[in-house]
Motif scaffolding. Structure first.
Motif, mmCIF file in Angstrom:
data_model
loop_
_atom_site.group_PDB
_atom_site.id
_atom_site.type_symbol
_atom_site.label_atom_id
_atom_site.label_comp_id
_atom_site.label_asym_id
_atom_site.label_seq_id
_atom_site.Cartn_x
_atom_site.Cartn_y
_atom_site.Cartn_z
ATOM 1 N N LEU A 75 -28.830 -23.246 -9.572
ATOM 2 C CA LEU A 75 -28.445 -21.804 -9.814
ATOM 3 C C LEU A 75 -26.776 -21.553 -9.789
ATOM 4 N N TYR A 76 -26.009 -22.344 -9.038
ATOM 5 C CA TYR A 76 -24.420 -22.296 -9.231
ATOM 6 C C TYR A 76 -24.169 -22.875 -10.525
ATOM 7 N N LEU A 77 -24.879 -23.701 -10.904
ATOM 8 C CA LEU A 77 -24.298 -24.315 -12.253
ATOM 9 C C LEU A 77 -24.511 -23.250 -13.454
ATOM 10 N N PHE A 78 -25.773 -22.610 -13.324
ATOM 11 C CA PHE A 78 -26.271 -21.642 -14.432
ATOM 12 C C PHE A 78 -25.036 -20.442 -14.090
ATOM 13 N N GLY A 79 -24.755 -20.148 -12.678
ATOM 14 C CA GLY A 79 -23.698 -19.068 -12.627
ATOM 15 C C GLY A 79 -22.469 -19.233 -13.327
ATOM 16 N N ALA A 80 -21.984 -20.350 -13.255
ATOM 17 C CA ALA A 80 -20.580 -20.879 -13.810
ATOM 18 C C ALA A 80 -20.735 -20.945 -15.083
ATOM 19 N N PHE A 81 -21.816 -21.374 -15.650
ATOM 20 C CA PHE A 81 -21.938 -21.317 -17.220
ATOM 21 C C PHE A 81 -22.009 -19.951 -17.744
ATOM 22 N N LEU A 82 -22.548 -19.063 -16.962
ATOM 23 C CA LEU A 82 -22.641 -17.541 -17.531
ATOM 24 C C LEU A 82 -21.397 -17.184 -17.488
ATOM 25 N N LEU A 83 -20.636 -17.402 -16.315
ATOM 26 C CA LEU A 83 -19.455 -16.948 -16.036
ATOM 27 C C LEU A 83 -18.279 -17.170 -17.112
ATOM 28 N N LEU A 84 -18.221 -18.517 -17.646
ATOM 29 C CA LEU A 84 -17.531 -19.087 -18.658
ATOM 30 C C LEU A 84 -18.010 -18.434 -19.971
ATOM 31 N N THR A 85 -19.111 -18.492 -20.135
ATOM 32 C CA THR A 85 -19.628 -17.820 -21.419
ATOM 33 C C THR A 85 -19.356 -16.505 -21.644
ATOM 34 N N GLY A 86 -19.074 -15.777 -20.768
ATOM 35 C CA GLY A 86 -18.932 -14.214 -20.634
ATOM 36 C C GLY A 86 -17.353 -14.087 -21.077
ATOM 37 N N ILE A 87 -16.517 -15.200 -20.450
ATOM 38 C CA ILE A 87 -15.045 -15.204 -20.779
ATOM 39 C C ILE A 87 -14.850 -15.488 -21.997
ATOM 40 N N LYS A 88 -15.566 -16.579 -22.648
ATOM 41 C CA LYS A 88 -15.445 -17.354 -24.041
ATOM 42 C C LYS A 88 -16.024 -16.008 -24.921
ATOM 43 N N MET A 89 -16.921 -15.335 -24.588
ATOM 44 C CA MET A 89 -17.523 -14.342 -25.527
ATOM 45 C C MET A 89 -16.547 -13.257 -25.667
ATOM 46 N N TRP A 90 -15.707 -12.982 -24.543
ATOM 47 C CA TRP A 90 -14.653 -11.649 -24.636
ATOM 48 C C TRP A 90 -13.589 -12.048 -25.512
ATOM 49 N N TRP A 91 -13.211 -13.376 -25.408
ATOM 50 C CA TRP A 91 -12.146 -13.735 -26.245
ATOM 51 C C TRP A 91 -12.448 -13.896 -27.678
ATOM 52 N N ALA A 92 -13.669 -14.098 -28.000
ATOM 53 C CA ALA A 92 -14.105 -14.527 -29.407
ATOM 54 C C ALA A 92 -14.504 -13.060 -29.945
ATOM 55 N N ALA A 93 -14.963 -11.984 -29.303
ATOM 56 C CA ALA A 93 -15.134 -10.715 -29.686
ATOM 57 C C ALA A 93 -14.377 -10.233 -30.893
ATOM 58 N N GLY A 94 -14.962 -9.796 -31.924
ATOM 59 C CA GLY A 94 -14.243 -9.268 -33.007
ATOM 60 C C GLY A 94 -13.758 -10.333 -34.034
ATOM 61 N N GLN A 95 -14.163 -11.556 -33.708
ATOM 62 C CA GLN A 95 -13.716 -12.371 -34.852
ATOM 63 C C GLN A 95 -15.029 -12.674 -35.631
ATOM 64 N N GLU A 96 -14.821 -13.153 -36.784
ATOM 65 C CA GLU A 96 -15.759 -13.478 -37.819
ATOM 66 C C GLU A 96 -16.378 -14.853 -37.381
ATOM 67 N N PRO A 97 -17.715 -15.248 -37.235
ATOM 68 C CA PRO A 97 -17.977 -16.558 -37.149
ATOM 69 C C PRO A 97 -17.802 -17.148 -38.535
ATOM 70 N N ASP A 98 -17.577 -18.665 -38.577
ATOM 71 C CA ASP A 98 -17.361 -19.311 -39.650
ATOM 72 C C ASP A 98 -18.673 -20.131 -39.935
ATOM 73 N N LEU A 99 -19.564 -19.530 -40.808
ATOM 74 C CA LEU A 99 -20.832 -20.380 -41.002
ATOM 75 C C LEU A 99 -20.765 -21.584 -41.805
ATOM 76 N N GLU A 100 -19.683 -21.624 -42.600
ATOM 77 C CA GLU A 100 -19.588 -22.813 -43.683
ATOM 78 C C GLU A 100 -19.308 -23.835 -42.591
ATOM 79 N N SER A 101 -18.572 -23.706 -41.708
ATOM 80 C CA SER A 101 -18.263 -24.867 -40.641
ATOM 81 C C SER A 101 -19.380 -24.976 -39.636
#
Length: 321
Positions: A145-171
């Motif tokens: 559960l602690y691993l899941f929690g840390a993963f979600l927290l890091l994912t949330g931070i990453k999602m915040w920084w990536a918000a508004g950027q267009e994904p590069d499907l070609e790569s």
């Protein structure tokens, strides 16, 4: 992997999902390839939400009837509702990626419904396996559960920084791998996934789209499934809330695709939701946050984000006279 749901409710759930998929495929075959209108998407969205709420009511009654504990039934019903809402909200990011994939491959709107149907079937199978394995891991190793929690927290931070950027499907590595191992026809062949070219059976671009939709869903499930485990450890509730949210994904896609620009800030809200849930999971043995508080927090975060999105949405160009 103990569950408070009686066996007959497990059977009822499986039969209901299979029945819903059967009806969907029968209707799909009768209707043929057609573009889903906003009105049709709204109608089906209401149907799927109503069915999910009806199942939640049945879950409440079944738990109370089998245990004689009304408080336990209330808790399980709230857990289902919270898990359902979390999965629904996180599916929004899924939908925006699906929209990008369809746009990249220039998939005609009339073919998108079939692609999403098969994508949903694949998602149900893969998510069921992931949830059952996750339930077993948590039952055997509480520290997961602690691993899941840390993963979600890091994912949330990453999602915040990536918000508004267009994904590069070609790569995208998945797309590169699919193109390397599969011969693909240069154009669509109706709704077919396999066609013939120079006497050979090869995949159509629509097959690549279905594969990418399935891979995308698995990637997003890595985020959403641990998020529901932060609400409950009951595998039945994790599974049912997840699958009922997925069943309405197709209608939700056509509904949100028509107004994606109005929710341009929603990724920020989803990032905050993931960070909140991850923090809650990491503190599970220190601070017990009630399910009702989690539900209110998720609703509040999404509501605020959507209101701000609508108020700051870019204005559409005025129609030419």
């Amino acid at each position: 992997m103990s569950s408070s749901a009686p066996l007959w409710l497990w059977v009822f759930f499986v039969v209901s999902v299979l029945g819903a998929l059967f009806v969907d495929f029968v209707l799909l075959r009768k209707q043929g390839a057609h573009e889903v209108s906003v009105r049709e998407a709204v109608r089906w969205s209401v149907v799927w939400v109503a069915l999910s709420l009806a199942f939640n009511a049945l879950l409440w009654w079944a738990v109370r009837d089998s245990s004689g504990d009304t408080a336990l039934a209330n808790t399980r019903a709230l857990e289902f509702l919270t898990g359902y809402l979390i999965e629904k909200s996180l599916a929004v990011d899924n939908i925006f990626v699906f929209l990008m994939i369809f746009t990249y491959f220039s998939v005609p709107p009339a073919y998108q419904k079939r692609v999403l149907m098969w994508g949903i079937v694949g998602a149900i199978v893969l998510r069921t396996v992931m949830i059952l394995v996750g339930s077993w891991l948590i039952a055997q190793f509480h520290w997961v559960l602690y691993l899941f929690g840390a993963f979600l927290l890091l994912t949330g931070i990453k999602m915040w920084w990536a918000a508004g950027q267009e994904p590069d499907l070609e790569s995208n590595p998945a797309l590169k791998l699919l193109r390397r191992v599969l011969p693909v026809s240069p154009q669509f062949d109706g709704e077919r996934f396999i066609t013939r070219l120079d006497g050979r059976r090869i995949a159509t671009p629509l097959f690549l789209v279905v594969a990418l939709v399935g891979i995308t869903d698995v990637i997003f499930a890595v985020d959403s499934i641990p998020a529901i485990f932060a609400v409950t450890s009951d595998p039945f509730i994790v599974l049912t809330s997840n699958i009922f949210a997925i069943l309405g994904l197709r209608a939700m896609y056509f509904l949100l695709a028509a107004m994606a620009a109005r929710f341009h800030l929603l990724s920020y809200g989803l990032a905050v939701v993931l960070a909140f849930i991850g923090t809650k999971m990491m503190l599970i043995d220190v601070i017990k946050i009630p399910v009702l508080v989690s539900l209110a927090a998720v609703i509040g975060i999404l509501a605020v984000t959507m209101v701000i999105s609508v108020r700051t949405a870019p204005k559409l160009p005025a129609p030419k006279a």
